[in-house]
Structures are given as structure tokens and as C-alpha cells.
Design a protein around this motif. Sequence first.
Motif, mmCIF file in Angstrom:
data_model
loop_
_atom_site.group_PDB
_atom_site.id
_atom_site.type_symbol
_atom_site.label_atom_id
_atom_site.label_comp_id
_atom_site.label_asym_id
_atom_site.label_seq_id
_atom_site.Cartn_x
_atom_site.Cartn_y
_atom_site.Cartn_z
ATOM 1 N N GLY A 176 0.977 10.508 39.562
ATOM 2 C CA GLY A 176 -0.393 10.576 40.051
ATOM 3 C C GLY A 176 -1.073 11.880 39.698
ATOM 4 N N PHE A 177 -0.331 12.983 39.727
ATOM 5 C CA PHE A 177 -0.908 14.275 39.365
ATOM 6 C C PHE A 177 -1.330 14.298 37.889
ATOM 7 C CE2 PHE A 177 1.128 15.969 43.231
ATOM 8 C CZ PHE A 177 0.088 16.760 43.712
ATOM 9 N N ALA A 178 -0.623 13.564 37.036
ATOM 10 C CA ALA A 178 -0.968 13.547 35.610
ATOM 11 C C ALA A 178 -2.346 12.938 35.370
ATOM 12 C CB ALA A 178 0.092 12.770 34.832
ATOM 13 N N VAL A 179 -2.779 12.049 36.265
ATOM 14 C CA VAL A 179 -4.072 11.390 36.094
ATOM 15 C C VAL A 179 -5.209 12.394 36.126
ATOM 16 C CG1 VAL A 179 -5.654 9.693 37.141
ATOM 17 C CG2 VAL A 179 -3.199 9.238 37.033
ATOM 18 N N ARG A 180 -5.032 13.474 36.864
ATOM 19 C CA ARG A 180 -6.094 14.488 36.981
ATOM 20 C C ARG A 180 -6.515 15.021 35.607
ATOM 21 N NH1 ARG A 180 -8.865 17.567 35.528
ATOM 22 N NH2 ARG A 180 -9.451 19.644 36.225
ATOM 23 N N TYR A 181 -5.581 15.211 34.695
ATOM 24 C CA TYR A 181 -5.858 15.863 33.412
ATOM 25 C C TYR A 181 -6.155 14.881 32.294
ATOM 26 C CZ TYR A 181 -3.622 19.491 36.141
ATOM 27 O OH TYR A 181 -3.293 20.360 37.151
ATOM 28 N N LEU A 182 -5.964 13.607 32.554
ATOM 29 C CA LEU A 182 -6.097 12.613 31.487
ATOM 30 C C LEU A 182 -7.521 12.499 30.937
ATOM 31 C CD1 LEU A 182 -4.455 10.596 29.859
ATOM 32 C CD2 LEU A 182 -4.943 8.876 31.617
ATOM 33 N N PRO A 183 -8.585 12.430 31.748
ATOM 34 C CA PRO A 183 -9.933 12.301 31.164
ATOM 35 C C PRO A 183 -10.301 13.438 30.226
ATOM 36 C CG PRO A 183 -9.975 11.764 33.496
ATOM 37 C CD PRO A 183 -8.619 12.343 33.219
ATOM 38 N N GLN A 184 -9.991 14.685 30.623
ATOM 39 C CA GLN A 184 -10.323 15.817 29.767
ATOM 40 C C GLN A 184 -9.510 15.798 28.484
ATOM 41 O OE1 GLN A 184 -12.739 18.393 30.802
ATOM 42 N NE2 GLN A 184 -12.673 18.593 28.586
ATOM 43 N N ALA A 185 -8.249 15.394 28.559
ATOM 44 C CA ALA A 185 -7.415 15.332 27.358
ATOM 45 C C ALA A 185 -7.927 14.286 26.378
ATOM 46 C CB ALA A 185 -5.963 15.029 27.745
ATOM 47 N N LEU A 186 -8.437 13.172 26.892
ATOM 48 C CA LEU A 186 -8.876 12.085 26.018
ATOM 49 C C LEU A 186 -10.130 12.425 25.230
ATOM 50 C CD1 LEU A 186 -8.228 8.984 28.316
ATOM 51 C CD2 LEU A 186 -6.885 9.735 26.335
ATOM 52 N N VAL A 187 -10.962 13.350 25.708
ATOM 53 C CA VAL A 187 -12.205 13.680 24.999
ATOM 54 C C VAL A 187 -12.023 14.845 24.026
ATOM 55 C CG1 VAL A 187 -13.628 12.826 26.895
ATOM 56 C CG2 VAL A 187 -13.017 15.251 26.815
ATOM 57 N N LEU A 188 -10.803 15.321 23.842
ATOM 58 C CA LEU A 188 -10.567 16.431 22.915
ATOM 59 C C LEU A 188 -11.133 16.167 21.519
ATOM 60 C CD1 LEU A 188 -9.327 19.133 22.108
ATOM 61 C CD2 LEU A 188 -7.120 17.972 21.831
ATOM 62 N N PRO A 189 -11.002 14.963 20.939
ATOM 63 C CA PRO A 189 -11.563 14.742 19.591
ATOM 64 C C PRO A 189 -13.060 15.019 19.501
ATOM 65 C CG PRO A 189 -10.042 12.974 20.152
ATOM 66 C CD PRO A 189 -10.219 13.796 21.397
ATOM 67 N N ALA A 190 -13.795 14.891 20.603
ATOM 68 C CA ALA A 190 -15.246 15.120 20.561
ATOM 69 C C ALA A 190 -15.589 16.580 20.332
ATOM 70 C CB ALA A 190 -15.887 14.631 21.864
ATOM 71 N N TYR A 191 -14.647 17.491 20.556
ATOM 72 C CA TYR A 191 -14.907 18.924 20.417
ATOM 73 C C TYR A 191 -14.425 19.483 19.084
ATOM 74 C CZ TYR A 191 -15.416 18.390 25.479
ATOM 75 O OH TYR A 191 -15.798 17.975 26.726
ATOM 76 N N LEU A 192 -13.934 18.621 18.202
ATOM 77 C CA LEU A 192 -13.422 19.092 16.923
ATOM 78 C C LEU A 192 -14.577 19.196 15.931
ATOM 79 C CD1 LEU A 192 -10.141 16.981 16.712
ATOM 80 C CD2 LEU A 192 -10.448 19.312 17.593
ATOM 81 N N GLU A 193 -15.089 20.405 15.730
ATOM 82 C CA GLU A 193 -16.231 20.602 14.841
ATOM 83 C C GLU A 193 -15.793 20.469 13.375
ATOM 84 O OE1 GLU A 193 -14.491 23.068 16.125
ATOM 85 O OE2 GLU A 193 -15.660 24.400 17.388
ATOM 86 N N ARG A 194 -16.738 20.128 12.535
ATOM 87 C CA ARG A 194 -16.479 20.154 11.096
ATOM 88 C C ARG A 194 -16.611 21.587 10.608
ATOM 89 N NH1 ARG A 194 -19.845 15.664 11.572
ATOM 90 N NH2 ARG A 194 -21.629 16.933 10.909
ATOM 91 N N GLY A 195 -15.900 21.911 9.567
ATOM 92 C CA GLY A 195 -15.968 23.252 9.017
ATOM 93 C C GLY A 195 -14.600 23.722 8.555
ATOM 94 N N ASP A 196 -14.556 24.907 7.985
ATOM 95 C CA ASP A 196 -13.315 25.420 7.411
ATOM 96 C C ASP A 196 -12.928 26.766 8.011
ATOM 97 O OD1 ASP A 196 -15.361 26.886 6.409
ATOM 98 O OD2 ASP A 196 -14.804 26.665 4.297
ATOM 99 N N ALA A 197 -13.342 27.042 9.245
ATOM 100 C CA ALA A 197 -13.004 28.316 9.869
ATOM 101 C C ALA A 197 -11.500 28.411 10.085
ATOM 102 C CB ALA A 197 -13.743 28.463 11.202
ATOM 103 N N ALA A 198 -10.996 29.611 10.063
ATOM 104 C CA ALA A 198 -9.574 29.870 10.316
ATOM 105 C C ALA A 198 -9.453 31.188 11.066
ATOM 106 C CB ALA A 198 -8.801 29.925 8.994
ATOM 107 N N PRO A 199 -8.438 31.338 11.891
ATOM 108 C CA PRO A 199 -8.290 32.570 12.659
ATOM 109 C C PRO A 199 -7.912 33.744 11.771
ATOM 110 C CG PRO A 199 -6.388 31.168 12.974
ATOM 111 C CD PRO A 199 -7.383 30.366 12.203
#
Length: 503
Positions: A176-199
Amino acid sequence: MATVLRNALLGAASSAASLAATLVSTVFVARLLGPSDSGVVALVLWLVTLAASLADRGIPQIILRYAVLQAPTPGAEVGLTRAMLGPYLRSVLLVGLLSAGLAFVSSRWTGLSAATIGVAVCLFAVYALSALSIAAARSQDRFDQIAWLSVIGGLGQVVLVPVGAIVAGPVGALAGFAVRYLPQALVLPAYLERGDAAPSPGMQAYARNLWLSDLIEIVFLTRVEFLFIGYWLGEASIGFFAAGLAIASPIEQIVLQIAPALLLGFVAAGRAATSERLTAAYSNAFRFVALAILPVCVGGAAILPAVLPLAFGELFRPAIGPSIIIMLAVVPSVLSVVPWSLLAATERARPLLAVQIVLAIGTTVILAFAVPYLGLWGAAAARLTLSIATLLLLVVCVQRLIGIGLPLGSLARAALASLLCAVAAAIPVAVLPPATALFFAVPLGAAAYLIALRCLRVISLEEASSMAKFAERRVPAPLVPAARNLVLAMAPRSSRHSLQDSV
């Protein structure tokens, strides 16, 4: 400053939703499973957090600290999050496999079942992905999305944790505790910007130092008491200590959510041509964090004798005394976020790491003596001592490295106001039954605090006017009069008419 305040409030709101759900879930677990099994759940949750901190390698810190500099507007195509995704996933996979193997090998001594270990690994994976997603969202100024996803995950957790505890004991509760983090984990692909930046090498060095610092904090400065308490006192005592943490930690974590907003605000202030802006930002942050946390923690400690047995049941009455100390330890712990954020924003990661190493050594030594001789009281006293030491060390680092001191006068007046709040709240708790006492204690404490703020002139006319105008813009229209009256109550008596005219 308005953007920093908005992001801080949104961060606090998302954390509040998550931690409120966690507190309710912890109460369910304690009442349904008892001290021993709830101690097992608390221990596994800490180990999952530890494994996630080991796996992140400072990558979320790189994204939070540097993506905002490369992306002048939200959603800019810089690619830093995408570039770090592969290394992050490989690290999570490696740590997950190693942790699972170690848990299975040691299960003979720990008593953890295969099902418990399997659910813990799944919880670890979801938690780790959620942490990266949150860092990416913050770097793109999507604090509002984090807040909504926290609400969704929290609602799912509140429903499924008690159901899981009833059906499958600790294993079901952890699922049940794992459910708390599931929605945020599932939207991770939406934050992947296009580009070629590197650290860059500088980014990697910054992340490495903060990663080691965070890892030391997780291992030695958050729940390490569980290991000492479990060894010397048993699983039931872990449950007692976890009950105190369950009440105090949500308060701490809600306020700690301002750290990303503070860090970004200090980065912006540090670009100014003069140091006055940075000094003012540091001083104001310290004052307003103190104003928010002192009454909650000091007043909260006064009403804990009524709150804890009422929430967790009479079986947890032995936790009252240590829980009061744990609650008071939240004050220096939360205040530490201000100098920590300033040091991180000015890329002084090495001093942060040095402070953590000193505290880690001190924590191990103090707990090794305090827990076997003083029990739960010793563990709680060690937490308070180390929280104070953390704050003092960070304040000294800021003073010596950056040359900015504390607003001691304002902090002293705020502390006095919080003590008056606690005295007012403690009177009903001392003379009335718990449920009735809380009905009177909370409003009495709040009223005493507001009156003390006004009489002691803790908040100036200019600050109150700014707060009132901010409330008018951000608070729903029906609540604006109440928000304005609340601000008026905090303003000095002689300036109330001027404040009313200004807003």
C-alpha cells in the motif's frame, strides 16, 4: 521572491498531502498490526529510503541545480534529464539486485520473509523513479503537478495500506505504501526534454559531494536509531520510536519541501551585483521558517500526551516522553534547511559533506552509549542533540564562508511567542480528557501565538502588508477576508489601521 514563495507553498502543499496520508497510514498500521509488526514496517521503509539514496548518485541534485540554469523557460529543450536517465536506471537496477540478494542471504537473522523482501524491492524501484521525476518537475517549475500527483498517490495509499495490512500483514501494508509514489513515477517520461545536454565535470563533482552528504544523512541522521533500538530493545521499541517519528516527521518534511525553492531562490539572489540581496534573502528565509515551525513543534510537544495515545492507542503510551523530545528536535532540524540551501546554492558542497561526516561519527558514538543505558529516552535525546549540532555547524559555515549572520533578535522573539503558545495549549491537556483537551488546546495555543507575535512586534508593518497582498492574489476569494484578518492579528497594534489602509 514571489516565485520562490509560490514554489515553496506548492512544495509544502504536496508534501503535506503525502505526509498526511503517511501519518494516517502509519496509525492504521500501528492499530492493526501492533508495536512489533509496525516496527518491522517502519524498519523496511527506512531501508528502502536508504537503498534509494544509495542508488541516486546525486543525479536528482544535478537536475534540480543545473537544469534551471540551462532552461530559462519551463519546457526548454535542454536534455539534461534525458541524458541522466540511463545512468540513473542502471544504478537503480544494480542497487536493487544487490539489496535483494543481501536481504535474502541475511533473512535467517533478520526474520524477513521472501514476500516482504519482494514487496520492498518493488517499493524501492517506484520510490527511486518518483524521486527522479520530482527533481525533473521542479527544475521545470512544475510544482503544481507534483502537488496534484501527491494528492492522488496519498489517497490511494490511505485506502490500500489498511486493506493490505488486514489481508497480508506487513507485506500488504508495504504494498500500500508503494501506491503513494506510483503516479509521480509514471509521469517521468513527460519530463524528458529533447536536446543533447550532458553533465560537466563540475556538475558531477557537485552531485558526488551532495550524494555522499545525503547518503550519510540517511544512514546516520534519520532512522539509524532503529538499528540500535532493534538490537538493544527489540522490535516493539522500534514501533514506539516510530510512533513518535510518525507524528513529528510530517511536520519536518512539510517544511523541508521549501529547500528546493530556497535553493533556486538563493541561486537567483546570488546573481545580484551586491551581497545585500543575498543577505536579505537568507535573513528573511530564516525568520519565516522559524515563525512557521516554532509554534507547531513547541506547541505540538505540549499536546502530545493527549495526541499520541488517542491516535495510536494505549499500547503506545510508553512512547509519549521520547516523542516530546523528538518533536522538539524538529525545530533545529528544519531551521538547518536554510543554511544548507544557501551553501548548496553557492556550490559549497564540500563543507556540507564535512559537516555530515562529523555528525555521522557523533551519531554513532552517542547512540552506542545512549540507547543501551537510557533506552528510548536516550535515542530521543541523541536526536535532539544532533539536530542542534547540525544547525550550529551549518550556521557557522555560512558565517565564515559567506559572511552572513543570523537575525538573532527576531528569532528570540519568535521563540518566546512559541513558548507562550505551548503554555496556553498545555493547560487544557493537563486538566481535561484527551479528546476534549485537544478541542480547546489547539485554538488556545494558536490565539496565544498570534497575540504574542503582535505584542512582541515580531512581524513588521511592511512584512504584514506584503503577506496580506500575497494572500489576496493566491487565496480563494471567499477566504480573502479571513486571510487578511489573520495577517492583521499578527501586525503590531499601533500599525493595524495603516496596514488596513495599505491592503
